[in-house]
Scaffold this motif. Structure first.
Motif, short mmCIF file in Angstrom:
data_model
loop_
_atom_site.label_atom_id
_atom_site.label_comp_id
_atom_site.label_asym_id
_atom_site.label_seq_id
_atom_site.Cartn_x
_atom_site.Cartn_y
_atom_site.Cartn_z
N UNK A 1 0.84 -1.20 0.00
CA UNK A 1 0.00 0.00 0.00
C UNK A 1 0.88 1.25 0.00
N UNK A 2 1.97 1.21 0.76
CA UNK A 2 2.87 2.36 0.84
C UNK A 2 3.64 2.56 -0.46
N UNK A 3 4.13 1.47 -1.02
CA UNK A 3 5.02 1.58 -2.19
C UNK A 3 4.27 1.64 -3.51
N UNK A 4 2.99 1.27 -3.50
CA UNK A 4 2.20 1.31 -4.74
C UNK A 4 1.00 2.23 -4.50
N UNK A 5 1.25 3.55 -4.38
CA UNK A 5 0.19 4.48 -3.96
C UNK A 5 -0.97 4.58 -4.96
N UNK A 6 -0.73 4.15 -6.20
CA UNK A 6 -1.83 4.23 -7.19
C UNK A 6 -2.78 3.05 -7.11
N UNK A 7 -2.42 2.05 -6.33
CA UNK A 7 -3.28 0.87 -6.21
C UNK A 7 -4.28 1.07 -5.08
N UNK A 8 -5.57 0.88 -5.34
CA UNK A 8 -6.55 1.03 -4.26
C UNK A 8 -6.26 0.04 -3.13
N UNK A 9 -6.28 0.56 -1.90
CA UNK A 9 -5.95 -0.24 -0.71
C UNK A 9 -6.79 -1.52 -0.62
N UNK B 1 0.85 -14.97 -12.54
CA UNK B 1 0.78 -13.52 -12.71
C UNK B 1 1.35 -12.87 -11.46
N UNK B 2 2.36 -12.05 -11.66
CA UNK B 2 2.90 -11.25 -10.55
C UNK B 2 1.97 -10.06 -10.38
N UNK B 3 1.28 -10.03 -9.24
CA UNK B 3 0.29 -8.97 -9.01
C UNK B 3 0.93 -7.74 -8.39
N UNK B 4 1.70 -7.94 -7.32
CA UNK B 4 2.36 -6.82 -6.63
C UNK B 4 3.78 -7.23 -6.26
N UNK B 5 4.65 -6.26 -6.34
CA UNK B 5 6.04 -6.48 -5.97
C UNK B 5 6.57 -5.17 -5.41
N UNK B 6 7.15 -5.20 -4.23
CA UNK B 6 7.72 -3.98 -3.67
C UNK B 6 8.73 -4.30 -2.58
N UNK B 7 9.67 -3.37 -2.43
CA UNK B 7 10.66 -3.40 -1.36
C UNK B 7 10.47 -2.09 -0.58
N UNK B 8 10.56 -2.16 0.75
CA UNK B 8 10.41 -0.95 1.55
C UNK B 8 11.41 0.11 1.10
N UNK B 9 10.96 1.35 1.19
CA UNK B 9 11.75 2.50 0.70
C UNK B 9 13.22 2.43 1.12
N UNK B 10 13.47 2.25 2.41
CA UNK B 10 14.85 2.33 2.93
C UNK B 10 15.72 1.15 2.49
N UNK B 11 15.11 0.13 1.91
CA UNK B 11 15.87 -1.07 1.52
C UNK B 11 15.99 -1.21 0.01
N UNK B 12 15.49 -0.21 -0.72
CA UNK B 12 15.54 -0.31 -2.18
C UNK B 12 16.96 -0.09 -2.71
N UNK B 13 17.17 -0.58 -3.96
CA UNK B 13 18.44 -0.44 -4.67
C UNK B 13 19.62 -1.03 -3.89
#
Ligand code: ACO
Length: 175
Positions: free
Chosen positions: A26-34, A87-99
């Motif tokens: 929810x935090x990393x994909x702000x365009x996706x409805x919660x 199908x990969x629906x959502x994928x995200x890494x927390x902000x501070x751990x990206x890259x």
């Protein structure tokens, strides 16, 4: 860090881990409805691979989960066993751990898991700003999976690019 497959088996640990993962999405994909994110993450046809970190973590760097661990990211996907793709629906890494390479390691785990389940393709609707990441993970906009196998099963919408990654049974994705 460790990676864990989490399915909604109604156990307390699974619920806590899925809730934590949902919060990262929810935090990393702000365009996706919660509500949509929640529905798919807790849906029993989907499963998730969660990136877990043990020990204390700074505030805002992840989402508290079961057993004193923190969910730092993950991938939620739906296997279509008969059609041999996921199908990969959502994928995200927390902000501070990206890259830091976690996104790459996560995708390798997803590929290995899918391969061991007998699947031959991963499909995803990539956000425009994630297309470069998916390309680096071996995804392409060229779809080789026959249309009739994924038609009506993939939720394609505006602002995303349908991408595919072919899985090879002889490749060890974790090496
Ligand atoms: N744009 C361009 N390149 C990127 C991006 C991006 N948004 N994110 C990562 N990369 C590159 C990195 O620079 C790195 O390149 P390198 O191998 O040449 O050094 C490579 O991709 C892999 O980087 P990692 O460190 O393994 O990836 P990371 O841990 O940052 O995870 C992820 C990538 C999951 C996209 C993360 O940045 C993220 O959570 N972003 C916000 C949420 C998001 O956009 N998710 C995908 C939406 S689409 C969907 O969910 C189906």
């Amino acid at each position: 860090v460790s990676f864990r497959i989490v399915v909604n088996d109604t156990s307390r640990d699974a619920m806590l881990n899925l809730l934590a993962l949902k919060n990262v999405f929810v935090k990393q994909l702000p365009n996706m409805p919660r509500a949509y994110v929640s529905r798919l993450v807790f849906d029993r046809k989907h499963e998730s691979l969660a990136l877990m970190k043990s020990g204390a973590t700074p505030v805002g760097s992840g989402s508290a989960a079961a057993g004193g661990e923190t969910v730092m990211g993950g991938c939620c996907y739906r296997p279509f066993k008969e059609q041999k793709f996921a199908e990969v629906a959502f994928l995200a890494i927390s902000q501070t751990e990206q890259v830091r390479g976690y996104g790459t390691r996560l995708m390798a785990q997803v590929k290995e898991r899918a391969k061991r389940c007998g699947l031959t393709h991963l499909l995803t609707c990539a956000d425009n700003n994630a297309v470069a990441y998916f390309k680096k993970q071996g995804f392409s906009k060229k779809i080789t999976l026959p249309f009739e196998l994924w038609q009506g099963r993939i939720k394609d919408y505006e602002g995303v690019l349908l991408m595919e990654c072919k899985l090879h049974p002889q490749v060890d994705y974790l090496n």
